[in-house]
Design an enzyme around this catalytic site. Structure first.
Site, PDB file in Angstrom:
ATOM      1  N   GLN A 104       0.850  -1.192   0.000  1.00  0.00           N
ATOM      2  CA  GLN A 104       0.000   0.000   0.000  1.00  0.00           C
ATOM      3  C   GLN A 104       0.888   1.245   0.000  1.00  0.00           C
ATOM      4  OE1 GLN A 104      -2.249   1.648   3.422  1.00  0.00           O
ATOM      5  NE2 GLN A 104      -4.082   1.089   2.272  1.00  0.00           N
ATOM      6  N   TYR A 185      -5.728  10.944   4.238  1.00  0.00           N
ATOM      7  CA  TYR A 185      -4.336  11.231   3.901  1.00  0.00           C
ATOM      8  C   TYR A 185      -4.275  12.008   2.580  1.00  0.00           C
ATOM      9  CZ  TYR A 185      -3.424   8.249   7.867  1.00  0.00           C
ATOM     10  OH  TYR A 185      -3.409   7.721   9.137  1.00  0.00           O
ATOM     11  N   ARG A 232      -7.592   2.058  -2.597  1.00  0.00           N
ATOM     12  CA  ARG A 232      -8.420   2.077  -1.394  1.00  0.00           C
ATOM     13  C   ARG A 232      -9.070   3.438  -1.235  1.00  0.00           C
ATOM     14  NH1 ARG A 232      -7.066   1.252   5.107  1.00  0.00           N
ATOM     15  NH2 ARG A 232      -8.715  -0.273   5.463  1.00  0.00           N
ATOM     16  N   GLY A 324      -8.967  -6.829   9.244  1.00  0.00           N
ATOM     17  CA  GLY A 324      -7.785  -6.184   9.783  1.00  0.00           C
ATOM     18  C   GLY A 324      -7.394  -6.734  11.130  1.00  0.00           C
ATOM     19  N   ARG A 325      -7.966  -6.163  12.192  1.00  0.00           N
ATOM     20  CA  ARG A 325      -7.574  -6.543  13.550  1.00  0.00           C
ATOM     21  C   ARG A 325      -7.670  -8.038  13.829  1.00  0.00           C
ATOM     22  NH1 ARG A 325     -11.305  -2.166  16.343  1.00  0.00           N
ATOM     23  NH2 ARG A 325     -12.449  -2.698  14.428  1.00  0.00           N
TER      24      ARG A 325
END
Length: 367
Positions: A104, A185, A232, A324-325
């Site tokens: 990424q 971002y 993404r 993810g987690r």
């Protein structure tokens, strides 16, 4: 034990552009802040990713495309030869374990500190609008710094940073790249009218605000070929400085996604709601309608469990699902989901910083 592969095709192979994935379960990007200040991954990261190589596709933690793009301490980069060599350790280990991995590509934009920028410079952004909050450095948390607005003639240099990072990702042995245009971002800052008040060709209209994301993605596809590039997006997440969503989410992404289709990307990866918190969306926003505009493989993300993934896959809402987690404490997550085994919940204190503890010391189960 149960075999959930009889209930869903999530455990079946899937072609994601040119990438042959063993299943439809993706490991989402997870910042872990465990490399040195040089941004060089090592044997520890190679072990970490290889342990999770049973995912159909691994997406690396967000990786800085340049020294200017850095906003958090102990995060990896892909702009130096040493970083490329470090990532080669990772990709070789993942491939030896039978996995596929993309990197990424990340530029944080305004969400940084002068303590993390070359020569103590101000972070850059579409407009000189300060973010809120603190960012992590290896010396502790510090407030984010006020950014300066990029000049129009600097923007080709930003695109070149992405292009160079994409070339380096090839040298490092990745299977593809993901353009990070999410989570408030830099590219997302250009997209949103809450953070973009420019009056040049990169600001104002939706077409202008989408321009940089499209130009960056085009540049990366010129290096890799479109079938090894994903992107993404996070249409409503307020992360990285409490950034409000765009004032017209449906119009913005209703324009952007069809434009991305013209690039024939391998996949679209969308944060459905607010990253890692809620799947709720503002009134008038229909993320399924937006994702339905995409012609290629769609990866859903955000607070999924197996039952939700099965349901949304059966309804044709997703082609693959990113966790993810759950991958933090369950390197064998795919097998655990397939067999209905209990999941380990990793404590938050294990998420960021440190070494092997809470990173590579989780155990696989027997089924």
């Amino acid at each position: 034990m149960a075999d959930n592969s009889t209930r869903t095709d999530l455990f079946n192979p899937l072609r994601i552009g040119a990438i042959e994935a063993a299943n439809r379960i993706v490991m989402a990007p997870l910042t872990r802040s465990r490399v040195g200040e040089d941004g060089v991954p090592g044997e520890l990261q190679a072990e970490y990713y290889a342990q999770r190589a049973s995912a159909g596709l691994l997406i690396t933690e967000a990786t800085n495309i340049s020294a200017q793009g850095r906003g958090y301490g102990a995060t990896p980069g892909i702009w130096t030869d040493a970083q490329v060599a470090g990532w080669r350790l990772v990709t070789d280990a993942v491939h030896a374990a039978g996995g596929k991995i993309v990197i990424q590509l990340w530029h944080v934009g305004r969400y940084s500190s002068t303590a993390l920028q070359p020569d103590g410079a101000a972070p850059v952004a579409p407009s000189a609008i300060p973010a809120e909050g603190n960012t992590y450095t290896t010396a502790g948390f510090v407030p984010v710094s006020a950014p300066r607005a990029l000049q129009t003639d600097e923007i080709p240099g930003i695109i070149e940073q992405y292009r160079s990072a994409a070339r380096n990702a090839q040298r490092a042995g990745f299977d593809g790249v993901e353009v990070h245009s999410a989570n408030s971002y830099l590219l997302d800052q250009f997209l949103r009218d809450s953070t973009n008040q420019r009056t040049d060709r990169y600001g104002g209209s939706i077409e202008n605000r989408a321009r940089l994301t499209l130009e960056v993605t085009q540049a990366v596809t010129e290096i890799w070929g479109s079938d090894r590039v994903g992107i993404r997006l996070s249409p409503v997440t307020p992360d990285a400085g409490n950034t409000p969503p765009d004032s017209n989410v449906m119009a913005l992404y209703g324009y952007l996604i069809p434009q991305l289709n013209r690039l024939n990307l391998a996949y679209l990866h969308v944060v459905e709601g607010a990253t890692a918190t809620s799947r709720a969306v503002p009134a008038g926003v229909d993320l399924d309608a937006l994702s339905g505009l995409f012609d290629g493989c769609f990866i859903g993300n955000n607070n999924y469990d197996l039952e939700m993934a099965i349901e949304r896959r059966a309804a044709g809402k997703i082609d693959a699902v990113a966790f993810g987690r759950p991958f933090i404490g369950n390197p064998d997550l795919v097998a655990r989901l397939r067999h209905g085994a209990a999941l380990t919940v990793a404590p938050h204190e294990s998420f960021y910083g440190g070494g092997a503890r809470g990173y590579t010391d989780w155990k696989n189960g027997t089924y």
